[in-house]
Design an enzyme around this catalytic site. Structure first.
Site, PDB file in Angstrom:
ATOM      1  CG  ASP A  88      -8.484   6.776  -9.599  1.00 44.09           C
ATOM      2  OD1 ASP A  88      -7.468   7.475  -9.733  1.00 44.09           O
ATOM      3  OD2 ASP A  88      -8.456   5.536  -9.547  1.00 44.09           O
ATOM      4  CE  LYS A 192     -11.081  11.003 -23.914  1.00 51.04           C
ATOM      5  NZ  LYS A 192      -9.735  11.413 -23.482  1.00 51.04           N
TER       6      LYS A 192
END
Length: 212
Positions: A88, A192
């Protein structure tokens, strides 16, 4: 198709397996890229071919960790006997008092729309000088309804004035990570994969997975 799946199951029996508990294509891609070298990775859709339709787990927690924990436990009860990794994550903007936060995926309402979410944040930040923000990620590993490990990662940065770049997903085109002048939408995926909130959380989780 059935024969192919059975053959895959037989091959997987000789390897370590983990179910990635996310319906986000972008998150799933990043998790798979980091873990696939040592684990057989199943998405929820792939696992559903064996356990049947996966449950619709609501994100009702007040923190990223609470949401990740809820998903990990629920999906590991569904996928009995398998390791389940739940994520999450989201964007927290200082000037918006931490919003979008745990509502990041549906900040602009239902149905989920990354473009509308991004536009809403930029609209709320129009004319705001303090553009500090951070991406947060919570990862929870569970099996048979029991939480085995919890880790988190974060990436600090600032918000661009407008979307830039086509890489990544979600809020990536407006997030400039600390130490860079480009957004995640402009930076190569390899960057990233090294500095993001998810990359940092995965770094900790991989060390735990090595002991399993």
């Amino acid at each position: 198709m059935r024969w192919t799946w059975r053959c895959l199951r037989l091959e997987d029996e000789r390897m370590k397996r983990i179910v990635i508990a996310t319906t986000s294509t972008g998150k799933g891609k990043e998790l798979r890229a980091r873990l696939a070298s040592e684990w057989v990775i199943w998405t929820l859709q792939e696992a559903a071919q064996y356990w049947g339709e996966y449950p619709d787990v609501k994100e009702e927690g007040e923190t990223f960790m609470e949401n990740a924990r809820g998903k990990a436990v629920a999906y590991s009860l569904w996928a009995k006997g398998e390791w389940v990794l739940a994520d999450d994550s989201g964007l927290c903007v200082d000037a918006l008092r931490g919003a979008p936060g745990v509502r990041s995926a549906r900040y602009a309402g239902e149905p989920r729309d990354d473009g509308k979410n991004l536009e809403l944040v930029l609209d709320q930040m129009r004319g705001v000088k303090n553009r500090a923000a951070a991406f947060y990620c919570a990862l929870v590993l569970a099996k048979n309804g029991e939480v085995v490990a919890e880790v988190e990662g974060r990436c600090h940065g600032t918000l661009a004035l407008s979307p830039r770049g086509t890489h990544g997903f979600g809020y990536d085109p407006i997030f400039i990570p600390e130490g860079y002048s480009e957004t995640f939408g402009e930076l190569p995926e390899s960057v990233k994969a090294r500095i993001s909130h998810r990359a940092k959380a995965l770094e900790s989780m991989v060390e735990i997975l090595k002991s399993i």
